[in-house]
Design a protein around this motif. Structure first.
Motif, PDB file in Angstrom:
ATOM      1  N   PHE A  61       0.860  -1.182   0.000  1.00 61.63           N
ATOM      2  CA  PHE A  61       0.000   0.000   0.000  1.00 61.63           C
ATOM      3  C   PHE A  61       0.896   1.232   0.000  1.00 61.63           C
ATOM      4  CE2 PHE A  61      -2.203   3.498   2.105  1.00 61.63           C
ATOM      5  CZ  PHE A  61      -3.345   3.581   1.331  1.00 61.63           C
ATOM      6  N   GLN A  62       0.662   2.126  -0.956  1.00 62.46           N
ATOM      7  CA  GLN A  62       1.464   3.337  -1.078  1.00 62.46           C
ATOM      8  C   GLN A  62       0.577   4.555  -0.895  1.00 62.46           C
ATOM      9  OE1 GLN A  62       4.307   3.573  -4.270  1.00 62.46           O
ATOM     10  NE2 GLN A  62       4.313   1.356  -4.586  1.00 62.46           N
ATOM     11  N   GLY A  63       0.897   5.321   0.138  1.00 64.21           N
ATOM     12  CA  GLY A  63       0.192   6.571   0.369  1.00 64.21           C
ATOM     13  C   GLY A  63       0.861   7.712  -0.375  1.00 64.21           C
ATOM     14  N   SER A  64       0.424   8.919  -0.070  1.00 63.82           N
ATOM     15  CA  SER A  64       0.988  10.078  -0.759  1.00 63.82           C
ATOM     16  C   SER A  64       2.445  10.303  -0.388  1.00 63.82           C
ATOM     17  CB  SER A  64       0.165  11.323  -0.426  1.00 63.82           C
ATOM     18  OG  SER A  64       0.159  11.543   0.990  1.00 63.82           O
ATOM     19  N   TYR A 118       4.172   7.887   2.002  1.00 65.35           N
ATOM     20  CA  TYR A 118       4.652   6.727   2.761  1.00 65.35           C
ATOM     21  C   TYR A 118       4.279   5.463   2.009  1.00 65.35           C
ATOM     22  CZ  TYR A 118      -0.188   6.039   4.215  1.00 65.35           C
ATOM     23  OH  TYR A 118      -1.542   5.824   4.219  1.00 65.35           O
ATOM     24  N   SER A 119       4.848   4.346   2.436  1.00 64.94           N
ATOM     25  CA  SER A 119       4.528   3.046   1.843  1.00 64.94           C
ATOM     26  C   SER A 119       4.533   1.999   2.946  1.00 64.94           C
ATOM     27  CB  SER A 119       5.529   2.678   0.747  1.00 64.94           C
ATOM     28  OG  SER A 119       6.831   2.526   1.273  1.00 64.94           O
ATOM     29  N   LEU A 120       3.597   1.045   2.830  1.00 69.13           N
ATOM     30  CA  LEU A 120       3.447  -0.042   3.781  1.00 69.13           C
ATOM     31  C   LEU A 120       3.531  -1.372   3.049  1.00 69.13           C
ATOM     32  CD1 LEU A 120       0.508   1.198   6.032  1.00 69.13           C
ATOM     33  CD2 LEU A 120       2.793   0.649   6.838  1.00 69.13           C
ATOM     34  N   ASN A 121       4.119  -2.370   3.703  1.00 71.72           N
ATOM     35  CA  ASN A 121       4.198  -3.703   3.126  1.00 71.72           C
ATOM     36  C   ASN A 121       4.057  -4.735   4.232  1.00 71.72           C
ATOM     37  OD1 ASN A 121       6.228  -6.189   2.496  1.00 71.72           O
ATOM     38  ND2 ASN A 121       5.223  -5.531   0.626  1.00 71.72           N
TER      39      ASN A 121
END
Length: 360
Positions: A165-168, A170-173
């Motif tokens: 998941f990529q925000g404006s 940041y990114s999460l994995n």
């Protein structure tokens, strides 16, 4: 007999019945201060206009494209691919590799299917080992991935599931390997990468290994990425708890030349080791040349020369001065298609006028 209607003076408005006073909701009143703080924080964060830092998996993507670690080979190699469809994309590949000093002769058959949101790739070798990849894009910022390998050798099979998941800014994995729903054993990984300025991004990655119920091991890694204002150079660093440091630097010197450097340091108890690597890549009109030198005395080079749009010649070499050893590899890549030139977009279909060539 009718009753006369009373006359109301023009300057006197009729009196409306009293309305009950609104009762404030206890839940909204209690959450309003927190919501106000969150809205102010979101507005301040948006005003910073921070870029997306990319994923942790692609933290050192630029330097990996310059280093020879993913390109060098020895022996003879041939990759034959055929495109059966362009939209959606469907391609099959035959790969041969023999004469290597490190791996036995192998044959691989692969197939790939891709469209706007779906990507599937499968590969099987002559021993029956099967590997597969599946990517599903739910939106521009949500991607689910599955990787699997079925091997004839014990302990080599695995199933890996992850979600990006990529925000404006940041990114999460989240990732799970060989997850067992019965006792929750397996390997769990999670990473978070956040841009703190327009150039600097920091993050953390955690790894939880559960070999058996009640037996687990937790590891942490800290990440940092700094990108130049002109986006022509990138520096990264990764630090793990046992005393492992990995740093990389990549810079684009011109449109055709870029260089990369990588440093790996291990200062764990009982073992101290370090490896430094320098590499350069030069892009020609129809060829690409890479050269690499590391602190162990190895000098490597890789050449990919595209003689025609569907034919490329490969050459790889490595010399180990300390061990007085050498490796040489040659290969070809041949691409063919059953599509017509119109389907491939090389020439316009019949009936479409061709634009005249500009005159000098």
């Amino acid at each position: 007999m009718s009753v006369p209607t009373p006359v109301v003076p023009a300057d006197v408005s009729p009196v409306s019945p009293p309305q009950p006073a609104p009762v404030a909701s206890s839940s909204s009143s209690s959450s309003w201060p927190l919501g106000s703080v969150f809205n102010r924080f979101a507005a301040w964060r948006k005003s910073l206009d921070l870029p997306n830092p990319g994923t942790v998996e692609n933290l050192t993507k630029e330097s990996k494209q310059t280093l020879l670690n993913n390109y060098a080979f020895d022996g003879a190699r041939a990759d034959l691919s055929k495109s059966l469809s362009m939209n959606p994309m469907f391609q099959v590949t035959h790969s041969f590799h023999l004469g290597s000093q490190t791996v036995p002769p192998t044959y691989h058959f692969g197939a790939m299917f891709a469209n706007d949101k779906l990507f599937m790739h499968g590969n099987v070798d002559h021993d029956g080992n099967l590997s597969a990849r599946f990517n599903q894009g739910w939106s521009a910022t949500n991607v689910s991935k599955v990787q699997a390998q079925l091997s004839t050798q014990p302990g080599q099979s695995y199933v890996q599931m992850e979600h990006d998941f990529q925000g404006s800014d940041y990114s999460l994995n989240a990732k799970a390997v060989n997850l067992s729903p019965a006792d929750l054993t397996g390997i769990y990984m999670g990473s978070y990468l956040q841009s703190v300025t327009k150039n600097l991004a920091v993050g953390v990655e955690t790894i939880l290994q559960r070999q058996a119920p009640g037996l687990s091991d937790l590891g942490l890694a800290y990440l940092a990425k700094y990108t130049g204002s002109d986006r022509k150079w990138i520096a990264t660093a990764q630090v793990q708890a046992p005393g492992i440091l990995q740093a990389s630097y990549w810079q684009k010197l011109s449109e055709k030349v870029d260089v990369a450097a990588e440093l790996q340091v291990m200062a764990a108890p009982g073992r101290r080791d370090a490896l430094a690597t320098l590499a350069a890549r030069y892009e020609l009109r129809m060829a690409s040349f890479r050269a690499q030198l590391d602190s162990t005395g190895k000098v490597s080079a890789y050449l990919e020369h595209r003689i025609a749009p569907t034919f490329a010649f490969l050459m790889s070499g490595e010399i180990d001065h300390f061990k007085n050893a050498a490796k040489v590899g040659v290969g070809v890549m041949i691409e063919s298609s059953s599509l017509t030139p119109e389907e491939m977009g090389m020439v316009p279909p019949p009936g479409v006028p061709v634009a005249p060539m500009p005159q000098p």
